[in-house]
Design an enzyme around this catalytic site. Structure first.
Site, PDB file in Angstrom:
ATOM      1  N   THR A   1     -54.160  40.901  22.109  1.00 32.04           N
ATOM      2  CA  THR A   1     -53.415  39.764  21.578  1.00 32.04           C
ATOM      3  C   THR A   1     -54.356  38.634  21.179  1.00 32.04           C
ATOM      4  O   THR A   1     -55.523  38.597  21.566  1.00 32.04           O
ATOM      5  CB  THR A   1     -52.416  39.214  22.613  1.00 32.04           C
ATOM      6  OG1 THR A   1     -53.151  38.574  23.677  1.00 32.04           O
ATOM      7  CG2 THR A   1     -51.556  40.322  23.196  1.00 32.04           C
ATOM      8  N   LYS A   2     -53.809  37.680  20.427  1.00 34.54           N
ATOM      9  CA  LYS A   2     -54.594  36.518  20.011  1.00 34.54           C
ATOM     10  C   LYS A   2     -55.100  35.740  21.221  1.00 34.54           C
ATOM     11  O   LYS A   2     -56.261  35.310  21.261  1.00 34.54           O
ATOM     12  CB  LYS A   2     -53.730  35.613  19.126  1.00 34.54           C
ATOM     13  CG  LYS A   2     -54.436  34.357  18.656  1.00 34.54           C
ATOM     14  CD  LYS A   2     -53.504  33.455  17.880  1.00 34.54           C
ATOM     15  CE  LYS A   2     -52.492  32.771  18.789  1.00 34.54           C
ATOM     16  NZ  LYS A   2     -51.679  31.761  18.071  1.00 34.54           N
TER      17      LYS A   2
ATOM     18  N   GLU B   1     -38.441  34.701  22.571  1.00 36.85           N
ATOM     19  CA  GLU B   1     -39.456  33.685  22.292  1.00 36.85           C
ATOM     20  C   GLU B   1     -38.724  32.383  21.990  1.00 36.85           C
ATOM     21  O   GLU B   1     -37.534  32.400  21.639  1.00 36.85           O
ATOM     22  CB  GLU B   1     -40.313  34.148  21.091  1.00 36.85           C
ATOM     23  CG  GLU B   1     -41.372  33.189  20.600  1.00 36.85           C
ATOM     24  CD  GLU B   1     -42.371  32.815  21.669  1.00 36.85           C
ATOM     25  OE1 GLU B   1     -42.353  31.625  22.063  1.00 36.85           O
ATOM     26  OE2 GLU B   1     -43.160  33.669  22.114  1.00 36.85           O
TER      27      GLU B   1
ATOM     28  N   ASP C   1     -47.929  30.867  29.711  1.00 33.78           N
ATOM     29  CA  ASP C   1     -48.507  29.553  29.967  1.00 33.78           C
ATOM     30  C   ASP C   1     -48.921  29.481  31.436  1.00 33.78           C
ATOM     31  O   ASP C   1     -48.096  29.698  32.323  1.00 33.78           O
ATOM     32  CB  ASP C   1     -47.468  28.467  29.665  1.00 33.78           C
ATOM     33  CG  ASP C   1     -48.082  27.072  29.561  1.00 33.78           C
ATOM     34  OD1 ASP C   1     -49.058  26.807  30.299  1.00 33.78           O
ATOM     35  OD2 ASP C   1     -47.578  26.259  28.774  1.00 33.78           O
TER      36      ASP C   1
ATOM     37  N   GLU D   1     -39.793  42.068  26.355  1.00 38.39           N
ATOM     38  CA  GLU D   1     -41.012  41.255  26.410  1.00 38.39           C
ATOM     39  C   GLU D   1     -40.656  39.780  26.340  1.00 38.39           C
ATOM     40  O   GLU D   1     -39.925  39.337  25.455  1.00 38.39           O
ATOM     41  CB  GLU D   1     -41.981  41.605  25.291  1.00 38.39           C
ATOM     42  CG  GLU D   1     -43.241  40.748  25.360  1.00 38.39           C
ATOM     43  CD  GLU D   1     -44.420  41.287  24.571  1.00 38.39           C
ATOM     44  OE1 GLU D   1     -45.323  40.489  24.256  1.00 38.39           O
ATOM     45  OE2 GLU D   1     -44.448  42.498  24.266  1.00 38.39           O
TER      46      GLU D   1
END
Length: 278
Positions: free
Chosen positions: A257-258, A130, A179, A105
């Site tokens: 997800t958020k 990340e 993004d 991911e």
């Protein structure tokens, strides 16, 4: 916190920020990202992320302590902060069961959905990459609370990492709410481009899955257009009467997800796409 052993300067990123302007849902009216050689030094300076300073909460700070170091592929905090991916050339050997299906991911945010997926499928190995330390630490903390042994975390540039992995290495690649880089001059930074997807193509196994989700309509149609142009991939949901790939109904296995919640609260639709390497 994990003890630094050496210092390395992190990668330089563009200081420009995406704005919130509305765009036409038809990406064909906008210039497509250039088809540069994805292995060239010039290409690698065009990054798909911006490493912004973010608040590191108590859980995230705890997750960067030595008690959670076993979740990180990098050996120490210094390497994590520097996004040093040197020597990471095989993700499967990080696990005790290297032959298990491998999910990679990219940009897992605070890690809540990634941790939930790893918890829900212990027969599969998960690696998340990340750039923000708050997300890395929080994800490690949550994984530690559950005692997971099928999850590893990396700090760094996903494209650069994939370029040093073996071919046909990954079973599933996930890109959730990346993004959208809304300004036209920043379209070249969007992760889903022909060049970057050729890097994905190389590391995916035959039959491997690329699954992406976004709440930005323009980027959703852009993704479909890019993926449909690549003969190495087929849309899992097939194509419509106009020969355009279909979106995927929201899968149950993808946790909310958020960013998805935020998009829904702001009235935006959610788009999932899924393509298989042929």
């Amino acid at each position: 916190m994990m003890t630094p052993q050496h210092t390395q300067t992190s990668e330089t990123v563009d200081a420009a920020k995406p704005d919130a302007q509305c765009l036409s849902p038809n990406p064909s009216t906008a210039p497509q990202p250039s088809d540069e050689n994805s292995l060239s030094p010039h290409y690698r300076t065009i990054q798909t992320f911006m490493k912004r300073k973010t608040h590191v909460g108590k859980k995230a700070e705890a997750g960067l302590q030595s008690d959670f170091a076993h979740f990180f592929v990098q050996p120490n905090l210094d390497a994590i902060q520097a996004m040093d991916i040197g020597g990471i050339t095989n993700l499967r050997e990080l696990f005790s069961n290297p032959d298990a299906p491998l999910t990679f991911e990219i940009g897992f945010g605070m890690g809540t959905s990634l941790v939930e997926m790893a918890k829900n499928d212990p027969t599969r190995n998960f690696v998340g990459i990340e750039v923000h330390e708050a997300g890395l630490g929080n994800c490690a903390f949550l994984a530690g609370e559950l005692g997971l042994n099928n999850l590893k975390l990396i700090s760094g540039d996903a494209i650069a990492l994939m370029q040093q992995l073996p071919a046909a290495h990954i079973d599933t690649l996930q890109l959730y709410f990346p993004d959208p880089w809304q300004k036209k001059r920043h379209y070249k930074r969007r992760f889903v481009s022909a060049d970057r997807m050729r890097v994905v193509e190389r590391v995916l196994k035959k039959g491997g899955i690329f699954h992406a989700a976004t709440d930005w309509e323009h980027y959703a149609h852009w993704m479909i257009e890019v993926m449909d142009s690549l003969t190495a991939f087929e849309n899992v949901e097939g194509k419509n009467s106009e020969g355009i790939g279909n979106f995927l109904p929201r899968p149950d296995f993808r946790p909310l997800t958020k960013f998805e919640k935020r998009g829904m609260e702001e009235g935006r639709a959610i788009y999932d796409i899924m393509y298989r390497k042929v």
